[in-house]
Design an enzyme around this catalytic site. Structure first.
Site, mmCIF file in Angstrom:
data_model
loop_
_atom_site.group_PDB
_atom_site.id
_atom_site.type_symbol
_atom_site.label_atom_id
_atom_site.label_comp_id
_atom_site.label_asym_id
_atom_site.label_seq_id
_atom_site.Cartn_x
_atom_site.Cartn_y
_atom_site.Cartn_z
ATOM 1 N N ASP A 1 0.804 -1.387 -0.853
ATOM 2 C CA ASP A 1 -0.503 -0.200 -0.145
ATOM 3 C C ASP A 1 0.933 0.936 -0.489
ATOM 4 O O ASP A 1 2.060 1.126 0.332
ATOM 5 C CB ASP A 1 -1.308 0.194 1.061
ATOM 6 N N TYR B 1 6.511 -10.291 6.499
ATOM 7 C CA TYR B 1 6.316 -9.013 7.250
ATOM 8 C C TYR B 1 6.577 -8.938 8.647
ATOM 9 O O TYR B 1 6.953 -9.709 9.922
ATOM 10 C CB TYR B 1 4.717 -8.640 7.294
#
Length: 262
Positions: free
Chosen positions: A52, A110
């Protein structure tokens, strides 16, 4: 045609996410421009995932095909010369024709970094050299409680409660054999304190839109004492986004690595 696998690292701050968008600077669009500059070919590189706006990458994997015959070392060097300093190509490797950065991946890792402003009884100051890559959290956080909450999401679960609405999902589901559901498997989920930061690392079979940031926002609610660690299990069972915490800021999130079957 040669299918290439490339590993990128980038600072997501200057970009409106990975996916190309008309009139906006994106990582995918910037890489496509560099490839055309180097080879003269118009190709759209495919990433392992669509980070994003403001999200960073330490090991984003990208695939693309080129007709141009060029040694890997020359391609690597030329791309880094053509790209802005905020994007670096770490490696390029010729692959079998069937390789696809997203479809071929089996797990991703992540990392989320928090700068706790209130720690060890004092109000800490976040350096401007660090601020663009961390969440400067104003609440005192209990690491042990957050670690206990993180363990609640291990295994396979329906993560609807931690998923934001994804406008691009219908397109992605149309070209994949994966079932269009929100079940994902989390292999590791843990918090650690490193160099004055609270760092969350999670490895899973895949992640839904905003899933990691929504997990972090919920774990912070646990760390600041708003909810108990075991309540995370009830949030999972609710399968309602409104049951979970707020979405953590994008700037603290990094795509660390992507793994593929041998």
């Amino acid at each position: 045609m040669t299918t290439w696998k490339s590993i990128l690292t980038y600072d997501g701050g200057p970009y409106h996410g990975w996916q190309v968008q008309p009139g906006l600077a994106t990582v995918q669009g910037t890489l496509a421009e560099a490839l055309e500059h180097v080879t003269g070919e118009s190709v759209l590189p495919q990433g392992s995932g669509r980070t994003d706006t403001g999200v960073h990458a330490l090991g984003q994997v990208v695939s693309f095909s080129l007709a141009t015959a060029i040694p890997a070392a020359n391609l690597l060097r030329a791309l880094n010369r053509a790209l802005p300093a905020s994007i670096r190509v770490l490696s390029v490797e010729a692959m079998d024709d069937g390789f696809h950065a997203r479809h071929s991946s089996v797990r991703k890792t992540y990392e989320y970094r928090i700068f706790p402003r209130l720690a060890v009884g004092q109000d800490r100051i976040c350096s401007p050299m660090l601020a663009p890559w961390v969440w400067e959290c104003r609440w005192p956080l209990v690491l042990g409680a957050m670690q206990e909450a993180a363990r609640c999401v291990l295994g396979s679960h329906d993560f609807t409660s931690f998923a934001a609405s994804d406008p691009d999902r219908a397109t992605r589901d149309a070209d994949t054999e994966e079932a269009p559901d929100n079940v994902r498997t989390i292999f590791s989920s843990e918090w650690a304190e490193e160099d004055g930061l609270m760092v969350y690392r999670v490895t899973g079979s895949g992640f839904l839109h905003h899933m990691v940031r929504n997990l972090v926002g919920t774990f912070v609610d646990v760390g600041r004492g708003r909810i108990a660690p075991e309540y995370v299990r009830q949030i999972l069972e609710a399968r309602q986004r409104s049951a979970a915490g707020a979405t953590a800021p994008a700037k603290g999130l990094f795509l660390v690595s992507v793994e593929y079957a041998a």
